[in-house]
Scaffold this motif. Structure first.
Motif, PDB file in Angstrom:
ATOM      1  N   VAL A 109       0.911  -1.001   0.048  1.00 47.46           N
ATOM      2  CA  VAL A 109      -0.013  -0.017   0.077  1.00 47.46           C
ATOM      3  C   VAL A 109       0.900   1.200   0.082  1.00 47.46           C
ATOM      4  O   VAL A 109       0.791   2.044  -0.974  1.00 47.46           O
ATOM      5  N   GLY A 110       2.042   1.202   0.755  1.00 47.76           N
ATOM      6  CA  GLY A 110       2.653   2.560   0.856  1.00 47.76           C
ATOM      7  C   GLY A 110       3.611   2.567  -0.465  1.00 47.76           C
ATOM      8  O   GLY A 110       3.686   3.990  -0.960  1.00 47.76           O
ATOM      9  N   ASP A 111       3.853   1.599  -1.188  1.00 45.35           N
ATOM     10  CA  ASP A 111       4.494   1.658  -2.467  1.00 45.35           C
ATOM     11  C   ASP A 111       3.413   2.129  -3.510  1.00 45.35           C
ATOM     12  O   ASP A 111       4.033   2.959  -4.434  1.00 45.35           O
ATOM     13  N   ALA A 112       2.286   1.897  -3.474  1.00 49.10           N
ATOM     14  CA  ALA A 112       1.177   2.297  -4.346  1.00 49.10           C
ATOM     15  C   ALA A 112       0.901   3.488  -4.072  1.00 49.10           C
ATOM     16  O   ALA A 112       0.543   4.475  -4.939  1.00 49.10           O
ATOM     17  N   GLU A 165      -1.472  -4.072 -10.614  1.00 53.20           N
ATOM     18  CA  GLU A 165      -0.184  -4.098 -11.192  1.00 53.20           C
ATOM     19  C   GLU A 165       0.758  -4.745 -10.222  1.00 53.20           C
ATOM     20  O   GLU A 165       1.934  -5.458 -10.708  1.00 53.20           O
ATOM     21  N   ARG A 166       0.638  -4.860  -9.056  1.00 55.97           N
ATOM     22  CA  ARG A 166       1.340  -5.409  -8.048  1.00 55.97           C
ATOM     23  C   ARG A 166       1.086  -6.944  -7.906  1.00 55.97           C
ATOM     24  O   ARG A 166       1.598  -7.681  -6.930  1.00 55.97           O
ATOM     25  N   GLY A 167       0.000  -7.341  -8.285  1.00 57.92           N
ATOM     26  CA  GLY A 167      -0.579  -8.651  -8.129  1.00 57.92           C
ATOM     27  C   GLY A 167      -1.584  -8.652  -7.106  1.00 57.92           C
ATOM     28  O   GLY A 167      -2.179  -9.917  -6.859  1.00 57.92           O
ATOM     29  N   VAL A 168      -2.204  -7.910  -6.548  1.00 61.33           N
ATOM     30  CA  VAL A 168      -3.012  -7.530  -5.459  1.00 61.33           C
ATOM     31  C   VAL A 168      -4.393  -7.587  -6.264  1.00 61.33           C
ATOM     32  O   VAL A 168      -4.673  -6.749  -7.110  1.00 61.33           O
ATOM     33  N   SER A 169      -5.443  -8.562  -5.959  1.00 61.36           N
ATOM     34  CA  SER A 169      -6.806  -8.648  -6.394  1.00 61.36           C
ATOM     35  C   SER A 169      -7.706  -8.107  -5.326  1.00 61.36           C
ATOM     36  O   SER A 169      -7.369  -8.532  -4.309  1.00 61.36           O
TER      37      SER A 169
END
Length: 170
Positions: A109-112, A165-169
């Protein structure tokens, strides 16, 4: 193996009367009182199972009893159970739950959040991490409430895309 007869029982009673107290003191000096009672009982049980020992001369019976008792204490001290079991009066610390998934989620989340524009990030962080209302954010950021709502909508949409994009659905 058959059980010893009545004669062995009376001989065992006599052996216990003659040597029981000294045997207990001997074992208690090597271990504790509770364990000593168990060792003496096991020693006498082994004597009962081998009635030929009880008919030996007095000194030989005593030597056999003390040797068996000493071997029982040594065997117990060498056993894996004894080496691995440690008694203590302190309770163990309470277990801590595995928080690795929480840490990974916070990192994602921080990266997003870093991919959002500064305006969108300020509104999303204010609303979701600081718990501010639309009117509070409007006042703090000096923008109209409708703009706060719009930035929140588009900021969350951008967050969803960044997380996908990071694979989180969802």
């Amino acid at each position: 193996m058959s059980a010893p007869g009545r004669g062995a029982d009376s001989l065992l009673v006599a052996v216990h009367a003659a040597h029981g107290a000294e045997l207990h003191r001997y074992v208690a000096a090597m271990t504790d009182e509770v364990r000593a009672a168990d060792v003496v009982q096991e020693t006498l049980l082994r004597a009962w199972r081998h009635p030929e020992v009880l008919t030996r001369p007095e000194g030989s019976v005593r030597a056999w009893l003390f040797t068996v008792a000493r071997n029982l204490v040594v065997d117990a001290a060498r056993s894996a159970h004894r080496r691995r079991e440690v008694s203590t009066d302190d309770l163990p610390d309470a277990g801590v739950a595995d928080r690795s998934q929480e840490v990974l989620d916070a990192w994602l989340v921080g990266d997003a959040l870093l991919e959002l524009s500064a305006e969108h990030r300020a509104v999303v962080v204010g609303a979701y991490y600081q718990g501010k209302s639309v009117s509070d954010l409007s006042r703090d950021l000096d923008i109209p409430p409708g703009t706060v709502k719009s930035r929140l909508h588009y900021g969350l949409r951008a967050m969803r895309l960044a997380l996908q994009e990071r694979g989180v659905s969802a």
